[in-house]
Motif scaffolding. Structure first.
Motif, PDB file in Angstrom:
ATOM      1  N   VAL A   1       0.835  -1.206   0.000  1.00 54.72           N
ATOM      2  CA  VAL A   1       0.000   0.000   0.000  1.00 54.72           C
ATOM      3  C   VAL A   1       0.870   1.256   0.000  1.00 54.72           C
ATOM      4  CG1 VAL A   1      -1.751   1.281   1.288  1.00 54.72           C
ATOM      5  CG2 VAL A   1      -1.910  -1.205   1.113  1.00 54.72           C
ATOM      6  N   ALA A   2       1.930   1.260   0.804  1.00 55.66           N
ATOM      7  CA  ALA A   2       2.804   2.435   0.891  1.00 55.66           C
ATOM      8  C   ALA A   2       3.514   2.702  -0.425  1.00 55.66           C
ATOM      9  CB  ALA A   2       3.829   2.243   2.008  1.00 55.66           C
ATOM     10  N   GLY A   3       3.851   1.651  -1.171  1.00 55.16           N
ATOM     11  CA  GLY A   3       4.542   1.829  -2.444  1.00 55.16           C
ATOM     12  C   GLY A   3       3.636   2.013  -3.631  1.00 55.16           C
TER      13      GLY A   3
ATOM     14  N   ILE B   1      16.691  -0.717  -0.965  1.00 50.63           N
ATOM     15  CA  ILE B   1      15.798  -0.803  -2.116  1.00 50.63           C
ATOM     16  C   ILE B   1      14.945  -2.061  -2.004  1.00 50.63           C
ATOM     17  CG2 ILE B   1      15.686  -0.930  -4.633  1.00 50.63           C
ATOM     18  CD1 ILE B   1      18.455   0.370  -4.684  1.00 50.63           C
ATOM     19  N   LEU B   2      13.641  -1.870  -2.171  1.00 49.97           N
ATOM     20  CA  LEU B   2      12.696  -2.982  -2.182  1.00 49.97           C
ATOM     21  C   LEU B   2      12.134  -3.115  -3.587  1.00 49.97           C
ATOM     22  CD1 LEU B   2      11.014  -5.186  -0.840  1.00 49.97           C
ATOM     23  CD2 LEU B   2       9.328  -3.431  -0.233  1.00 49.97           C
ATOM     24  N   LEU B   3      12.366  -4.259  -4.210  1.00 51.91           N
ATOM     25  CA  LEU B   3      11.902  -4.536  -5.566  1.00 51.91           C
ATOM     26  C   LEU B   3      10.706  -5.466  -5.493  1.00 51.91           C
ATOM     27  CD1 LEU B   3      12.441  -4.247  -8.637  1.00 51.91           C
ATOM     28  CD2 LEU B   3      13.834  -6.309  -8.460  1.00 51.91           C
ATOM     29  N   ILE B   4       9.610  -5.065  -6.126  1.00 53.68           N
ATOM     30  CA  ILE B   4       8.379  -5.852  -6.132  1.00 53.68           C
ATOM     31  C   ILE B   4       7.956  -6.067  -7.575  1.00 53.68           C
ATOM     32  CG2 ILE B   4       5.964  -5.956  -5.443  1.00 53.68           C
ATOM     33  CD1 ILE B   4       6.620  -4.273  -3.050  1.00 53.68           C
ATOM     34  N   LYS B   5       7.787  -7.326  -7.948  1.00 52.72           N
ATOM     35  CA  LYS B   5       7.311  -7.680  -9.283  1.00 52.72           C
ATOM     36  C   LYS B   5       5.865  -8.136  -9.177  1.00 52.72           C
ATOM     37  CE  LYS B   5       8.022 -10.983 -13.031  1.00 52.72           C
ATOM     38  NZ  LYS B   5       8.776 -12.172 -13.487  1.00 52.72           N
TER      39      LYS B   5
ATOM     40  N   LEU C   1       6.846  -3.833 -12.622  1.00 52.37           N
ATOM     41  CA  LEU C   1       7.839  -3.701 -11.565  1.00 52.37           C
ATOM     42  C   LEU C   1       7.569  -2.441 -10.758  1.00 52.37           C
ATOM     43  CD1 LEU C   1      11.198  -4.634 -13.331  1.00 52.37           C
ATOM     44  CD2 LEU C   1      10.024  -5.953 -11.573  1.00 52.37           C
ATOM     45  N   HIS C   2       7.776  -2.553  -9.459  1.00 48.98           N
ATOM     46  CA  HIS C   2       7.686  -1.405  -8.556  1.00 48.98           C
ATOM     47  C   HIS C   2       8.969  -1.361  -7.731  1.00 48.98           C
ATOM     48  CE1 HIS C   2       3.360  -0.419  -9.159  1.00 48.98           C
ATOM     49  NE2 HIS C   2       3.297  -1.707  -9.473  1.00 48.98           N
TER      50      HIS C   2
END
Length: 667
Positions: free
Chosen positions: A482-484, A530-534, A540-541
């Protein structure tokens, strides 16, 4: 015989250019003599020449046209095959013959209404690049002056900010940015063409200028004498850009109405000073282009000295201007790409649209536009494009057209090295690769873990979403989503987690939520920040962990990446004498402002102190109040207070501000 005719043909243009040259932009300001009438008696050029002089002038040639190379034939056919040929002003057969045998000068312009060009501008830039590769000379004009007026073409309302007091400063800054971008683009395009087999000796010369260079020296009286009385209101009203605005509720302002005249002045100036024969623009620029052609024709027809020359027909033939429009690039909804709408948020600047973002945008285009976009935005031969489209139809699941388009465009704009980086990054994150053993290499890379350099290949710093670390580290993963901005609410975040569509961390670990709660830990971060979210297969976020001290700055950079990029760039070192004088003047001005501010603050403090003294004289005060007042005064003047304290201890009596010393016996 053909060589002799060719020399006569191109040097007749030189003769005409020297006769019609506008001198207002070529002289110092105090010596300006604006050519308001080509028949005026005080014309700075000679009106009549002897027959021998004209024959010698035309047959032998002068200036930079002596050693000019012959172009590669087939320019107009190339533009037509690639779909760039829309409306054409002039005789196409004569123009084809002209471009096949002579090098001509071609120009296109772009107004500085934003700090970067967008993908829609490639529809005009690519034909200019084709003209350059055919050996012709090109000029790219940055419209700083015209941007302050506002082009009504293709718009139903007036541009926002046209009445802003800082409009001039903003357009000048944008013009500088676009000039640098065009210069870099042309260099990259030449390298790109060289790698695709084009010979450098056949590439024409290029030139970048700003129309503020000549418009700043023309007064409104001169402008009306040059352009105003040679323009007809009826023709201006019938042009599409004006007629559509007249039908709208807002109407059209006089400044926008006169925009076509200012652009016509640009064409006349470039024609008379540089010998420009063709203007290229979008289909919405047709009215502005024809206005320039009409102005040039009227200026030449009014020049009576042309008929007095030995070869008037040849000279007038050299004065025929041409215009060409190209189709507009539109979005999926049919809307025109424009700088005010962000060009679909696809900019040519790497700081606004990273190469990887551009690569992914082109990689996800539909199949029905692939053939046309390969013709538009690449320099691939037509045979190669036909082979790619055939393969696309046979194996649409491989998407060869999208991959080739994305690679070629990124190579053209940002270089081959960045294009290869995009291919590698796409293979790592999405598994889309045609390389042998590509999937095995991807598994090995993910097993070792992604690094900061891999993430920097995705986007620049300003495209990361800043997140407060204490709000997500050690908390359920739904809060991080939610934050990202991955999900709008916790419930939708949990739905994504339960479906298995989320992969996080340096190893792209797939998350599938059942009943337990998954906590985000520092091991899921790359480089500890760094947080990588696929999400799914191709989204990609990127989030960056910030603390309370850096969060405010990160949000500011996110909201205004242009200003942040400009502030982060090193200040250029002045090279020329003019730059050093300007820097010294700015430093002196800043010092004067600081000195004035200090003087005002000192005067304000002095007035306050004088007021306190006046109040103390008029109203007697006690010992404690006076001591407090003295301490404040001494703090301001940075004096020691020991002498005042010692005097008070030796028997100084205070009555208001009057001081009297009593003897020890009286005390």
């Amino acid at each position: 015989m053909e060589a002799a005719n060719s020399i006569r043909f191109r040097n007749a243009l030189v003769f005409l250019r020297h006769q019609l040259r506008s001198t207002y932009a070529c002289r110092p300001r105090h010596q300006q003599q604006c050519r308001t009438n080509v028949n005026s008696s005080d014309s700075p050029v000679k009106k009549n020449f002897s027959k021998d002089t004209v024959a010698k002038f035309i047959n032998q040639g002068i200036g930079d046209m002596k050693n000019i190379t012959h172009p590669t034939p087939g320019l107009l056919q190339t533009l037509e095959d690639r779909g760039f040929l829309g409306q054409f002003h002039g005789n196409r057969q004569e123009f084809t013959k002209l471009t096949n045998g002579e090098v001509i000068h071609i120009y296109a312009g772009a107004d500085a209404t934003a700090s970067s060009l967008h993908i829609g501008h490639l529809m005009v830039l690519m034909p200019m690049i084709h003209c350059m590769l055919h050996g012709h000379r090109i000029s790219l004009v940055v419209g700083i002056a015209t941007a302050r007026i506002g082009d009504p073409s293709g718009r139903l309302t007036e541009r926002t900010g046209m009445r802003d007091r800082q409009l001039g400063e903003r357009t000048f800054r944008f013009g500088t940015d676009i000039t640098q971008q065009l210069s870099s683009l042309l260099k990259s395009a030449i390298n790109y063409a060289r790698e695709r087999g084009y010979e450098e000796k056949n590439i024409g010369r290029r030139h970048i200028a700003s129309n503020l260079q000549w418009h700043r020296n023309v007064s409104i009286i001169d402008f009306m004498q040059i352009v105003g009385h040679r323009s007809r209101i009826g023709e201006m009203m019938l042009r599409k850009s004006v007629s559509e605005r007249l039908k709208s509720e807002e109407g059209i302002s006089f400044s926008e109405f006169s925009y076509q005249l200012i652009q016509a002045m640009d064409y006349w100036h470039l024609f008379s000073n540089l010998g420009v024969r063709l203007q290229i623009g979008g289909s919405d620029q047709w009215g502005n282009i024809t206005a320039g052609c009409d102005l040039i024709n009227r200026m030449v027809n009014e020049a009576a000295w042309v008929d007095e020359q030995p070869t008037p027909a040849l000279i007038k033939n050299m004065a025929k201007p041409y215009g060409l429009t190209v189709p507009l690039l539109t979005t999926s909804s049919g809307e025109k790409f424009s700088k005010s709408t962000g060009g679909g948020n696809i900019w040519l600047s790497a700081s606004k649209t990273p190469p990887f973002t551009l690569y992914q945008y082109l990689l996800n285009r539909p199949d029905d536009v692939m053939e046309q976009w390969l013709k538009y935005f690449t320099l691939l031969p037509m045979e190669t494009i036909n082979e790619i489209i055939t393969e696309q139809k046979e194996h649409p699941e491989r998407r060869p057209a999208q991959k080739k388009l994305a690679y070629e465009v990124v190579s053209l704009l940002h270089g081959t090295a960045r294009a290869n980086k995009c291919v590698k990054t796409t293979a790592i994150f999405f598994g889309q690769t045609d390389e042998p053993n590509g999937l095995e290499k991807r598994e090995e890379t993910l097993k070792l873990g992604l690094t900061k350099s891999d993430v920097e290949g995705i986007s620049s710093r300003f495209f990361w979403e800043p997140v407060l670390a204490i709000n997500v580290i050690g908390m359920p993963l739904e809060k991080a989503l939610v934050a990202g901005g991955v999900a709008p609410s916790n419930s939708q975040a949990r739905t994504l987690l339960k479906s298995g569509a989320i992969s996080i961390g340096p190893h792209l670990r797939q998350i599938k939520l059942t009943n337990e709660t998954i906590i985000l830990s520092e091991e899921d971060l790359i480089d500890e920040k760094i947080l990588l979210i696929k999400v799914g297969k191709n989204k990609l976020h990127v989030m960056r962990m910030e603390d309370k001290n850096t969060m405010k700055q990160a949000i500011a950079e996110k909201q205004d990446p242009e200003e942040a990029t400009r502030d982060s760039e090193p200040k250029p070192v002045p090279q020329t004498r003019l730059q050093r004088k300007r820097l010294a003047r700015n430093v002196k001005k800043a010092a004067t402002v600081q000195r004035k501010a200090r003087r005002e603050q000192s005067n304000k403090t002095s007035k306050a102190f004088q007021y306190e003294k006046q109040v103390a004289r008029e109203q007697p005060m006690g010992r404690q109040e006076f001591d407090s007042l003295v301490e404040k005064a001494l703090d301001r003047t940075e004096k020691k207070s020991t002498s005042w304290i010692s005097r008070a201890a030796t028997g100084i009596q205070f009555s208001g501000m009057k001081v009297s010393k009593k003897s020890d016996e009286q005390e």
